[in-house]
Enzyme design. Structure first.
Site, PDB file in Angstrom:
ATOM      1  N   GLU A  82     -43.455  73.144 -78.478  1.00 18.69           N
ATOM      2  CA  GLU A  82     -42.454  72.631 -77.541  1.00 18.69           C
ATOM      3  C   GLU A  82     -42.819  72.990 -76.097  1.00 18.69           C
ATOM      4  O   GLU A  82     -43.044  74.143 -75.763  1.00 18.69           O
ATOM      5  CB  GLU A  82     -41.069  73.201 -77.877  1.00 18.69           C
ATOM      6  CG  GLU A  82     -40.598  72.883 -79.288  1.00 18.69           C
ATOM      7  CD  GLU A  82     -40.309  71.387 -79.512  1.00 18.69           C
ATOM      8  OE1 GLU A  82     -40.394  70.603 -78.549  1.00 18.69           O
ATOM      9  OE2 GLU A  82     -40.016  71.017 -80.671  1.00 18.69           O
ATOM     10  N   CYS A 145     -32.155  76.156 -81.062  1.00 19.37           N
ATOM     11  CA  CYS A 145     -33.556  76.437 -80.723  1.00 19.37           C
ATOM     12  C   CYS A 145     -33.820  76.184 -79.240  1.00 19.37           C
ATOM     13  O   CYS A 145     -34.458  76.982 -78.549  1.00 19.37           O
ATOM     14  CB  CYS A 145     -34.502  75.597 -81.583  1.00 19.37           C
ATOM     15  SG  CYS A 145     -34.519  76.121 -83.307  1.00 19.37           S
ATOM     16  N   HIS A 169     -41.423  74.532 -83.361  1.00 15.84           N
ATOM     17  CA  HIS A 169     -40.655  74.064 -84.524  1.00 15.84           C
ATOM     18  C   HIS A 169     -41.608  73.932 -85.702  1.00 15.84           C
ATOM     19  O   HIS A 169     -42.731  73.424 -85.552  1.00 15.84           O
ATOM     20  CB  HIS A 169     -40.007  72.703 -84.237  1.00 15.84           C
ATOM     21  CG  HIS A 169     -38.634  72.808 -83.649  1.00 15.84           C
ATOM     22  ND1 HIS A 169     -38.318  72.399 -82.376  1.00 15.84           N
ATOM     23  CD2 HIS A 169     -37.470  73.287 -84.186  1.00 15.84           C
ATOM     24  CE1 HIS A 169     -37.018  72.610 -82.146  1.00 15.84           C
ATOM     25  NE2 HIS A 169     -36.481  73.156 -83.233  1.00 15.84           N
TER      26      HIS A 169
END
Ligand code: PCA
Length: 208
Positions: A82, A145, A169
């Site tokens: 991410e 998250c 993730h």
């Protein structure tokens, strides 16, 4: 080099969270050849749980060279590196305390987004060499998250820390198609993938 690694417990009625399983296994078999691990935390999947953890772990987050946060994404079949955390919690799914946040800023007046200072292309290149399926993602979601990612990146920014923070993730399961690379049960595939991810992060940090 010191690393702090986090995962989350099961949420939204799912039977377990692979990130929690990974953390438990790392605790039993710490990758001492790569990092001095200063903490492995399995956090409750709740906004307040993240707040409590951050409160307790202030010194740890500041002491780490790498803060690697893991969480489950049910819509991916590969590691998702991410790039950004956005300043909004906006998910219809209740957290594990029953709290739903819709369109709520994570930090009032904070920047719209923070980006990781980790070069994801370089980490990804190492994963590719190791045969680990991954993608770079520009969207960490709008749930817990993204929340922890934003709050950690903000903290590092506030204190001008040079620590690197990265949220990844992980998939529920790796596709059968990678079985030739990982002739292993899903649980072990997860561990192999995170082992290679830690190695890729270490190699990247060594180059910085
Ligand atoms: N995944 C959720 C929260 C906890 C987890 O493992 C998310 O993507 O926000």
């Amino acid at each position: 080099m010191k690393a702090l690694v986090t995962g989350f417990d099961a949420f939204a009625g799912l039977p377990f969270n692979p990130s929690e399983e990974i953390l438990k296994s790392l605790r039993r078999h710490p990758p001492n050849d790569l990092f001095d691990l200063i903490e492995f935390s399995v956090l409750p999947t709740s906004y307040a749980g993240v707040d409590n953890w951050l409160e307790r772990s202030l010194d740890l987050t500041l002491d780490a060279d790498l803060i690697l946060m893991l969480g489950l994404s049910v819509s991916t079949d590969r590691l998702k590196l991410e790039r950004f955390a956005i300043n909004v919690a906006d998910c219809g799914v209740a957290d594990n305390r029953g709290e739903v946040r819709s369109g709520v800023a994570i930090v009032d007046g904070g920047p719209r987004a923070y980006g990781t200072s980790v070069n994801l292309e370089r980490v990804g290149a190492q994963l590719a060499v190791a045969g680990i399926p991954y993608c770079v993602s520009n969207n960490a979601g709008d749930y817990v998250c993204n929340y922890i990612y934003y709050r950690v990146l903000r903290r590092l920014d506030e204190v001008a820390s040079t620590a690197k923070a990265l949220f990844v993730h992980i998939p529920w399961a790796y596709p059968v198609t990678i079985q030739e690379h990982f002739d292993l049960p899903q649980r072990d595939r997860h561990l192999a993938a995170i082992g290679k991810l830690l190695l890729a992060c270490r190699m990247y940090l060594d180059e910085c």
